[in-house]
Design a protein around this motif. Structure first.
Motif, PDB file in Angstrom:
ATOM      1  N   PHE A 137       0.819  -1.209   0.000  1.00  0.00           N
ATOM      2  CA  PHE A 137       0.000   0.000   0.000  1.00  0.00           C
ATOM      3  C   PHE A 137       0.856   1.263   0.000  1.00  0.00           C
ATOM      4  O   PHE A 137       0.340   2.365   0.110  1.00  0.00           O
ATOM      5  N   GLY A 138       2.168   1.101  -0.094  1.00  0.00           N
ATOM      6  CA  GLY A 138       3.072   2.243  -0.179  1.00  0.00           C
ATOM      7  C   GLY A 138       3.342   2.938   1.132  1.00  0.00           C
ATOM      8  O   GLY A 138       3.838   4.069   1.141  1.00  0.00           O
ATOM      9  N   VAL A 139       3.045   2.293   2.263  1.00  0.00           N
ATOM     10  CA  VAL A 139       3.291   2.909   3.573  1.00  0.00           C
ATOM     11  C   VAL A 139       4.803   2.991   3.781  1.00  0.00           C
ATOM     12  O   VAL A 139       5.492   1.969   3.752  1.00  0.00           O
ATOM     13  N   PRO A 140       5.356   4.201   3.964  1.00  0.00           N
ATOM     14  CA  PRO A 140       6.802   4.339   4.145  1.00  0.00           C
ATOM     15  C   PRO A 140       7.295   3.577   5.381  1.00  0.00           C
ATOM     16  O   PRO A 140       6.697   3.671   6.451  1.00  0.00           O
ATOM     17  N   GLU A 141       8.368   2.835   5.202  1.00  0.00           N
ATOM     18  CA  GLU A 141       8.889   2.023   6.300  1.00  0.00           C
ATOM     19  C   GLU A 141       9.377   2.856   7.470  1.00  0.00           C
ATOM     20  O   GLU A 141       9.323   2.411   8.605  1.00  0.00           O
ATOM     21  N   ALA A 142       9.847   4.071   7.206  1.00  0.00           N
ATOM     22  CA  ALA A 142      10.371   4.912   8.283  1.00  0.00           C
ATOM     23  C   ALA A 142       9.303   5.823   8.893  1.00  0.00           C
ATOM     24  O   ALA A 142       9.609   6.662   9.716  1.00  0.00           O
ATOM     25  N   GLY A 143       8.040   5.654   8.518  1.00  0.00           N
ATOM     26  CA  GLY A 143       7.000   6.561   8.972  1.00  0.00           C
ATOM     27  C   GLY A 143       6.291   6.130  10.240  1.00  0.00           C
ATOM     28  O   GLY A 143       6.399   4.996  10.701  1.00  0.00           O
ATOM     29  N   LEU A 144       5.532   7.065  10.793  1.00  0.00           N
ATOM     30  CA  LEU A 144       4.787   6.827  12.030  1.00  0.00           C
ATOM     31  C   LEU A 144       3.704   5.762  11.851  1.00  0.00           C
ATOM     32  O   LEU A 144       3.478   4.952  12.753  1.00  0.00           O
ATOM     33  N   LEU A 145       3.027   5.750  10.708  1.00  0.00           N
ATOM     34  CA  LEU A 145       1.975   4.767  10.490  1.00  0.00           C
ATOM     35  C   LEU A 145       2.549   3.357  10.455  1.00  0.00           C
ATOM     36  O   LEU A 145       1.994   2.442  11.059  1.00  0.00           O
ATOM     37  N   ASN A 146       3.651   3.179   9.777  1.00  0.00           N
ATOM     38  CA  ASN A 146       4.285   1.870   9.707  1.00  0.00           C
ATOM     39  C   ASN A 146       4.613   1.356  11.110  1.00  0.00           C
ATOM     40  O   ASN A 146       4.340   0.198  11.441  1.00  0.00           O
ATOM     41  N   ASN A 147       5.153   2.221  11.940  1.00  0.00           N
ATOM     42  CA  ASN A 147       5.479   1.831  13.319  1.00  0.00           C
ATOM     43  C   ASN A 147       4.235   1.406  14.075  1.00  0.00           C
ATOM     44  O   ASN A 147       4.244   0.414  14.806  1.00  0.00           O
ATOM     45  N   ALA A 148       3.149   2.146  13.911  1.00  0.00           N
ATOM     46  CA  ALA A 148       1.916   1.845  14.640  1.00  0.00           C
ATOM     47  C   ALA A 148       1.278   0.545  14.171  1.00  0.00           C
ATOM     48  O   ALA A 148       0.651  -0.162  14.960  1.00  0.00           O
ATOM     49  N   ALA A 187      -0.006   9.577   6.011  1.00  0.00           N
ATOM     50  CA  ALA A 187       1.319   8.996   5.751  1.00  0.00           C
ATOM     51  C   ALA A 187       1.949   9.662   4.530  1.00  0.00           C
ATOM     52  O   ALA A 187       3.160   9.888   4.483  1.00  0.00           O
ATOM     53  N   ALA A 188       1.119   9.990   3.535  1.00  0.00           N
ATOM     54  CA  ALA A 188       1.618  10.707   2.357  1.00  0.00           C
ATOM     55  C   ALA A 188       2.027  12.125   2.723  1.00  0.00           C
ATOM     56  O   ALA A 188       3.052  12.627   2.255  1.00  0.00           O
ATOM     57  N   VAL A 189       1.230  12.778   3.576  1.00  0.00           N
ATOM     58  CA  VAL A 189       1.579  14.128   4.042  1.00  0.00           C
ATOM     59  C   VAL A 189       2.917  14.079   4.768  1.00  0.00           C
ATOM     60  O   VAL A 189       3.801  14.910   4.523  1.00  0.00           O
ATOM     61  N   GLU A 190       3.088  13.085   5.629  1.00  0.00           N
ATOM     62  CA  GLU A 190       4.355  12.937   6.357  1.00  0.00           C
ATOM     63  C   GLU A 190       5.513  12.735   5.378  1.00  0.00           C
ATOM     64  O   GLU A 190       6.580  13.344   5.530  1.00  0.00           O
ATOM     65  N   ALA A 191       5.318  11.892   4.368  1.00  0.00           N
ATOM     66  CA  ALA A 191       6.385  11.616   3.403  1.00  0.00           C
ATOM     67  C   ALA A 191       6.724  12.854   2.569  1.00  0.00           C
ATOM     68  O   ALA A 191       7.890  13.084   2.234  1.00  0.00           O
ATOM     69  N   GLU A 192       5.728  13.654   2.233  1.00  0.00           N
ATOM     70  CA  GLU A 192       5.945  14.826   1.378  1.00  0.00           C
ATOM     71  C   GLU A 192       6.364  16.073   2.148  1.00  0.00           C
ATOM     72  O   GLU A 192       7.074  16.918   1.617  1.00  0.00           O
TER      73      GLU A 192
END
Length: 188
Positions: free
Chosen positions: A41-52, A109-114
């Protein structure tokens, strides 16, 4: 042939009984892990959503995490929307974010990545209790609090929430899906 896919990963695993199964030659079939589904689903591995999704113990079961992802917007699609807003000079200058029909909020997650860490998650609305738990686990670090996650965008608190620079609403598409054999022209 209608069930086994070899070239693409079909969307929507929103039903708790509807999960991806990996079939590899010489190995028994297995369910795709939460990490594999998140990656698809393209969830960034280093992001907050991935951790949760799979490091926050007791927040979501594996089935709930995959179900939440199945109800989500693909992060890559959301990133393209944000990039287009930037190119068209329509991206708001402020960094306050709010959402409705939030789910676990892959758009965030996209907002966080961008945008990196230069934004604040002001409020959200989500009906499903398990999704609200995941939402708070993921985005509490961006400012989201239990008292700013509403069960409906029509709740008094949501209606009176402070103005945000970017407001995203991502309602379920199940009523419109070709997989919904009960859909009707009237519903659509």
């Amino acid at each position: 042939r209608g069930i086994v896919k070899t070239t693409e990963l079909p969307t929507a695993v929103a039903n708790s009984a509807d999960h991806y199964v990996v079939v590899e030659p010489g190995k028994p079939p297995r369910f795709m892990s939460v990490q594999e589904v998140a990656r698809s689903f393209g969830v960034p591995e280093a992001g907050l959503l991935n951790n949760a999704l799979y490091t926050s113990k007791g927040v979501l079961t594996a089935v709930q995490a995959v179900e939440c992802l199945g109800r989500s917007v693909h992060v890559g699609v959301a990133r393209q929307i944000l990039r287009r807003l930037k190119v068209e000079h329509l991206m708001p200058s402020g960094r306050r974010y709010g959402s409705a029909f939030s789910g676990i909020d892959t758009f965030a997650a996209a907002v966080e990545a961008e945008m990196g860490s230069s934004w604040t998650y002001s409020f959200a609305s989500e009906l499903r209790e398990s999704s609200r738990r995941g939402l708070l686990a993921a985005w509490g670090g961006r400012g989201l609090k239990a008292d700013t996650v509403f069960t409906s965008a029509l709740d008094a608190g949501a209606v009176q929430a402070p103005q945000v620079d970017l407001y995203v609403t991502t309602p379920d598409c199940e009523d419109f899906s070709r997989r919904n054999h009960a859909r009707s022209a009237q519903v659509q």
